[in-house]
Design an enzyme around this catalytic site. Structure first.
Site: not given
Length: 142
Positions: A7, A64, A66, A97, A133
């Site tokens: 964004d 974005c 954050t 993992h 995993h």
């Protein structure tokens, strides 16, 4: 091929990451946005995630301000395991993992140098393939 999108809050970091991908000779597809005008992040994160889920891209990168919003959106797409990383250790471990196939980063949280390092680790680290995993990943999918 790597699918990438952001964004407006992640635009500058996306452009820096694209430059880094170009320098490494890695093919990519830019799903936008294409400037810093305010946009809604779900459109871009979903487009990247759907591209990866469809097998049209090997991995994806969403950005974005954050990294939180785009990671939530990407993880709503069936088959996507998106990890929000702000340093290289989590980028390595999520590949080893979790076999994560989409990387989320925050353009307001990290700069281009660390982003390039995170991208390199994410793209270059293989899934360990260990049974424990694989078993855990199988429990993620519905």
């Amino acid at each position: 091929m790597i699918a990438i999108g952001s964004d407006h809050g992640g635009f500058a970091l996306k452009e820096a990451v694209i430059k880094h991908l170009q320098e490494r000779g890695i093919e990519y597809r830019d799903f936008g946005c294409y400037d810093e005008k305010s946009v809604d992040y779900p459109k871009y994160a979903r487009a990247v995630a759907e591209c990866v889920a469809a097998g049209e891209a090997e991995k994806g990168i969403v950005i974005c301000t954050t990294g939180i919003g785009v990671s939530i959106v990407a993880n709503k797409v069936h088959g996507i395991r998106c990890a929000l990383c702000s340093e290289t250790t989590t980028a390595r471990l999520t590949r080893e993992h979790n076999d994560a196939n989409v990387l989320a980063m925050g353009g307001g949280m990290i700069g281009p140098k660390i982003a390039d390092e995170i991208v390199d680790v994410f793209l270059d680290t293989p899934f360990s393939g260990l049974e424990k995993h694989r078993r855990r990943i199988s429990q993620i999918e519905p």
